[in-house]
Design a protein around this motif. Structure first.
Motif, PDB file in Angstrom:
ATOM      1  N   ILE A  74       0.837  -1.202   0.000  1.00  0.00           N
ATOM      2  CA  ILE A  74       0.000   0.000   0.000  1.00  0.00           C
ATOM      3  C   ILE A  74       0.872   1.253   0.000  1.00  0.00           C
ATOM      4  N   LEU A  78       0.879   4.134  -3.009  1.00  0.00           N
ATOM      5  CA  LEU A  78       0.563   5.530  -2.684  1.00  0.00           C
ATOM      6  C   LEU A  78       1.776   6.438  -2.877  1.00  0.00           C
ATOM      7  N   PHE A 217       6.651   4.868   1.964  1.00  0.00           N
ATOM      8  CA  PHE A 217       5.895   5.825   1.158  1.00  0.00           C
ATOM      9  C   PHE A 217       6.822   6.880   0.562  1.00  0.00           C
TER      10      PHE A 217
END
Length: 498
Positions: A74, A78, A217
């Motif tokens: 994830i 992102l 991220f």
């Protein structure tokens, strides 16, 4: 009219034929009659630009810090979506201006001021290619037992040839490899996803840990943003009527899918074999699907590494020529391009040959800090293009050392300096960890600070610009350049890409 098309600020530009094997243009303007290609060609350039061996390691960071597989994936998706957003908007500048990426910094930083950014970019090109060369040599050695230095020497020669031949063949090579990579990645992803050997908590959404999530991220975002310094180098031959929206989305989707997919492959492989390096983990995971498939994955990923190293040599040579042009006008020619490519390649190869493990670790940390310097640059460059000058630049004046953009532009330089300084407390590297990054457990969120601060400072500084007068100067300066350039009645806007 045709003669004036091929002279920028009094210096000749080649009338390059597409039948020529070696590209003749470099940092000069690409005339409209030489524009060619289809906008969808940007997709394979940036898909393959990301889908290669060096991208795998970025997907492993979250796992190495204690995140489980699902939250790592994830964070990768992102982060790539965030970083690629800015990178893709740089791509749209190429068709509109017909210039490579870094030379476009002169209106924001000045004729000489832009040199500060170019030197940083050049060091990054050289440094990251040194890493790519070492990675290539080590990979070939693992697969064939051929001497590492001999391996990366051959790899380097092939990459140099790609860079020298130039734009059109880079596009063709990227398209071919993209088809190969898609086939290989589909088999790998489906095969590994069906395997039942993942740790029990790998897909547990309740096992969220903020620090490794943020680290993954921003690592993915920074990796994607790092392409911004040369992305329009590979869109500048497209005709301007391809539009902002199309050039944005074809770049964005290519880089997003290629980058995120390859990082996820690295994460999947590392989750199955956490105690070995990422290349060995991919080899192990591929062989779980069927014997020998791990080698196929590495070889396919290696092809992409060859072309991205060629892209780095190509972009590095354009940046070197831009820097030289600050002191002495560069006459564009095949010879000039070849010399600049070889100069960048020799510097990268010298670093790779003398590298020791400790040196490369320290040098990698140094390059990470240099990459921070592109966060304020990307904010300033994009804000100026889309919100301040709205794409209205004089091509001739960009190449004029005494022109309307000045030798040193205080607006860009001040916004750049302030944007970088406010990021320092958020840095997290092997050399230095800022106090706020330390409080966050080592997570680096400096990009979230540098982008808005640089943007705000630059917008405030530009309030004193007389844009109406500047636009009149642009129209006069480029009146004889080309009819379409001189008559641009509307400029690109951010909303055009939505």
């Amino acid at each position: 009219m045709q003669e004036t098309v091929h002279h920028i600020a009094g210096r000749p530009s080649p009338t390059a034929s597409r039948s020529n094997l070696v590209e003749a243009h470099s940092i000069d303007y690409i005339p409209l009659k030489e524009r060619h290609g289809k906008v969808w060609h940007l997709w394979p350039v940036w898909f393959t630009g990301d889908a290669h061996l060096a991208t795998l390691a970025t997907g492993v960071l979250g796992l190495s810090m204690g995140a489980n597989l699902i939250w790592t994936i994830i964070a990768i998706v992102l982060g790539c979506a965030f970083g690629t957003f800015f990178m893709a908007f740089h791509s749209t500048q190429g068709p509109q201006l017909g210039l490579p990426q870094m030379i476009q910094s002169r209106p924001q930083f000045g004729y000489m001021g832009a040199l500060l950014v170019w030197i940083i970019a050049l060091v990054c090109y050289i440094g990251f290619n040194a890493f790519n060369q070492l990675l290539a040599g080590q990979t070939i050695h693992q697969l064939t037992a051929v001497n590492t230095k001999l391996s990366f020497s051959v790899f380097t020669i092939v990459s140099i040839v790609i860079a020298i031949i130039g734009y059109d063949w880079i596009h063709r090579a990227q398209r071919l490899i993209s088809f190969i990579m898609i086939a290989v990645l589909v088999v790998f992803t489906v095969g590994v996803s069906a395997y039942a050997g993942f740790p029990g908590h790998a897909f547990d959404l309740a096992s969220f840990r903020s620090i490794p999530f943020l680290a993954e991220f921003f690592a993915a975002a920074a990796y994607q943003l790092s392409w911004a310094i040369y992305v329009s180098d590979y869109s500048r031959y497209l005709p301007p009527d391809v539009g902002v929206r199309a050039s944005f989305w074809w770049t964005y989707l290519g880089a997003l899918i290629g980058g995120a997919w390859m990082m996820i492959v690295g994460a999947l492989a590392a989750a199955l074999a956490p105690k070995v390096d990422v290349a060995q983990a991919v080899l192990h995971a591929g062989n779980l699907i069927f014997p020998g498939f791990g080698v196929i994955v590495l070889v396919a990923s290696f092809l992409g590494l060859i072309t991205i190293t060629g892209l780095n040599f190509y972009g590095g040579s354009l940046t070197l020529l831009s820097a030289v042009d600050s002191f002495k006008p560069v006459k564009t020619s095949v010879k000039t391009r070849i010399i600049s490519v070889l100069a960048v390649a020799v510097a990268a190869t010298a670093i790779a040959f003398m590298a020791s493990g400790n040196f490369m670790t320290g040098f990698g940390n140094f390059l990470t800090i240099l990459l921070y310097l592109f966060t304020p640059w990307t904010a300033i460059n994009l804000v100026d293009f889309y919100f301040v000058r709205h794409g209205m630049y004089s091509i001739r004046e960009i190449f004029n050392p005494k022109g309307m953009y000045g030798r040193w532009n205080w607006r860009g330089l001040v916004a750049y300096a302030i944007g970088f300084v406010v990021m320092i407390p958020f840095f997290s590297t092997g050399i230095y960890t800022g106090p706020i990054a330390h409080m966050l457990g080592g997570a680096d969120i400096s990009m979230l600070v540098g982008l808005p601060v640089s943007t705000i400072v630059y917008l405030l500084a530009c309030r004193s610009l007389n844009l109406a007068a500047e636009r009149r100067l642009v129209e006069r300066a480029d009146a004889s350049l080309e009819p379409v350039v001189a008559k641009r009645s509307h400029a690109p806007a951010m909303a055009d890409a939505k």
